[in-house]
Write an enzyme that holds these catalytic residues in place. Structure first.
Site: not given
Ligand code: TYM
Length: 327
Positions: A111, A194, A197
């Site tokens: 980031k 991957k 967004k």
């Molecule tokens: P985020 O919002 O980027 O993504 C949400 C969830 O989707 C999964 N994911 C993927 N899994 C497999 N392949 C992909 N291409 C892919 N893109 C997204 C992510 O692994 C995630 O599980 N930090 C987290 C949000 C968060 C969170 C938490 C998660 C905040 N607090 C506490 C679990 C527990 C995030 O940015 O996910």
């Protein structure tokens, strides 16, 4: 019953990576665990969203959670910013989170590189906020995709550190959970690692047939295999990963054989894939439309979830205060 916590940042619509990396597990786990699934709106502030987008994006994800089959009668669904206790735990955890370890996390480094004019403290302490999300309900399991592994390691580290610092067995160490044998990573079809967004390569759950076809037909391929049974290069393996998740075993085996005997036609494979993704999306897409227009219901569910989540969070934070010495 073991507790499960997971969340998604409301920075757009849910895509297939979110679904197969996380939401699919949510749907299954809600039948067996005490589940908390939230919308991580505070987390989205690291990238300066517009005020009017914050509430709309939260509603979008809420409608999409429901459309996917997360049931508010089984799981607690809430918006992170409705549970202020998380912030207090975030503060406590930050007091024992070190600059060096936070700076070393890959997501922070990425980031910092991608938004060099906005390397804010929220980005730096992203892993402590995520740990607070998880530890506030003393979760044992966290369904997440492979990209969250380092954040999960940090959450475990902060839980252990708290326990050893105060000589208590208070926080369980939260384990990453995946339905598959190992953590899932859904690739992009543009040749990048991957689907995400910020990568701009997403197929969304609400995409229609035309949009999906356009996206899939543009998928990067190569000039085709020249040796029978050769190993698949990454861009081709990516297409097969998609066949594996949305198509039938017969379709997968058919194209795999065609690959192995060097007679594969990528155009045919892509057509099949576009059709299967469209069929996968269709019922979810329809339900997204229904739930999105029912704002009364969305409000009610968010309110009910916030109450249940606060109850659990208040219990934890009361004990944490006592352990730390605030009585
Ligand atoms: P985020 O919002 O980027 O993504 C949400 C969830 O989707 C999964 N994911 C993927 N899994 C497999 N392949 C992909 N291409 C892919 N893109 C997204 C992510 O692994 C995630 O599980 N930090 C987290 C949000 C968060 C969170 C938490 C998660 C905040 N607090 C506490 C679990 C527990 C995030 O940015 O996910």
């Amino acid at each position: 019953m073991e507790t499960v916590v997971s969340g998604i940042r409301p920075t757009g619509n849910l895509h297939l990576g979110n679904y197969f990396g996380a939401v699919k597990s949510f749907i299954q786990m809600q039948n067996e665990y005490n589940c908390f699934f939230f919308i991580a709106d505070w987390h989205s502030l690291t990238t300066r969203p517009k005020p009017e987008n914050i509430i709309n994006s939260a509603c979008t994800i809420l409608a999409e959670y429901l459309a996917c089959g997360i049931d508010p009668e089984k799981a607690t669904i809430y918006i992170q910013s409705d549970v202020k206790e998380i912030l207090e735990l975030y503060l406590f955890l930050n007091m024992n989170a070190y600059l060096g370890e936070l700076e070393r996390t890959t997501t922070f480094k990425e980031k910092a590189r991608s938004q060099p004019d906005n390397v804010n403290a929220g980005l730096l302490t992203y892993p402590t906020l995520m740990a607070a999300d998880i530890l506030i309900h003393k979760a044992a399991k966290v369904p997440v995709g492979k990209d969250q592994e380092q954040n999960m390691e940090m959450a475990r580290k902060f839980a252990r550190r708290f326990n050893s610092m105060y000589d208590v067995e208070f926080f369980p160490e939260p384990a990453s959970f995946s339905l598959a044998a190992k953590a899932v990573k859904i690739p992009g079809l543009d040749g990048s690692g991957k689907m995400g967004k910020s990568e701009g390569n997403c197929i969304y759950l609400h995409d229609d047939a035309t949009t999906i076809k356009k996206k899939v037909m543009k998928a990067v391929t190569d000039s085709g295999p020249t040796q029978p049974n050769s190993e698949k290069p990454e861009v081709i393996q990516n297409l097969f990963t998609f066949l594996d998740i949305v198509s039938t075993k017969e379709a997968y085996d058919y194209y795999n054989e065609k690959w192995n005997d060097c007679s594969i036609r990528y155009g045919d494979l892509k057509k099949q894939l576009a059709e299967d993704i469209t069929n996968f999306n269709a019922p979810i897409r329809e339900k997204i439309r229904e739930y999105s227009s029912n704002t009364g219901l969305l409000d009610k569910i968010a309110l009910m979830g916030a109450e249940k989540a606060r109850e659990s969070a208040q219990k934890t934070i009361k004990e944490v205060r006592e352990i730390i010495g605030f009585r």
